[in-house]
Design a protein around this motif. Structure first.
Motif, PDB file in Angstrom:
ATOM      1  N   GLY A 121      -2.389  -2.176  -2.725  1.00 52.54           N
ATOM      2  CA  GLY A 121      -2.534  -0.740  -2.910  1.00 52.54           C
ATOM      3  C   GLY A 121      -3.238  -0.398  -4.217  1.00 52.54           C
TER       4      GLY A 121
ATOM      5  N   LEU B 235      -1.415   7.883  -2.595  1.00 48.90           N
ATOM      6  CA  LEU B 235      -1.892   6.752  -3.393  1.00 48.90           C
ATOM      7  C   LEU B 235      -2.093   7.155  -4.848  1.00 48.90           C
ATOM      8  CD1 LEU B 235      -4.482   5.094  -1.009  1.00 48.90           C
ATOM      9  CD2 LEU B 235      -2.500   3.973  -2.008  1.00 48.90           C
TER      10      LEU B 235
ATOM     11  N   LEU C  78       3.116   1.107  -5.568  1.00 48.26           N
ATOM     12  CA  LEU C  78       1.956   0.427  -4.987  1.00 48.26           C
ATOM     13  C   LEU C  78       2.112  -1.079  -5.101  1.00 48.26           C
ATOM     14  CD1 LEU C  78      -1.091   2.509  -6.278  1.00 48.26           C
ATOM     15  CD2 LEU C  78       0.030   2.615  -4.049  1.00 48.26           C
TER      16      LEU C  78
END
Length: 111
Positions: free
Chosen positions: A88, A30, A84
């Protein structure tokens, strides 16, 4: 895209969020995707210690949960980029506070 319903994730928001980031490498993935879209090989280099098999599996789970988007470009050779989704990005924003807490409370203890 809605997140996959995970067992036990419906009892509390924290449990639901933790089920999405459950996995040794997901938070690192991430973080790297928050910087910019990345190709698989880039992620493999930027997340040291993760095996190719585990990285692929965790990216697939994150895609199923709707926090990562996989874009396949019709080129020769084929190019795939991960980025993302808004979901996200929101998760990364929520994780910032956790990172700040860790830096404030745990890093001094570990030093």
């Amino acid at each position: 895209m809605a997140m996959t319903q995970r067992p036990g994730a419906d009892h509390c928001g924290i449990a639901a969020a933790m089920s999405v980031i459950d996995g040794k490498w997901k938070v690192s993935i991430l973080w790297e995707l928050d910087q910019c879209p990345r190709r698989f090989g880039e992620l493999r280099r930027l997340v040291p210690g993760v095996s190719e098999k585990v990285l692929a599996a965790q990216l697939r789970e994150m895609e199923m949960d709707g926090i990562v988007h996989r874009e396949v470009y019709e080129e020769v050779p084929p190019r795939v980029e991960y980025s993302l989704t808004p979901l996200g990005q929101g998760l990364n924003t929520a994780l910032e506070a956790l990172g700040q807490w860790g830096a404030k409370n745990l890093l001094p203890v570990m030093a």
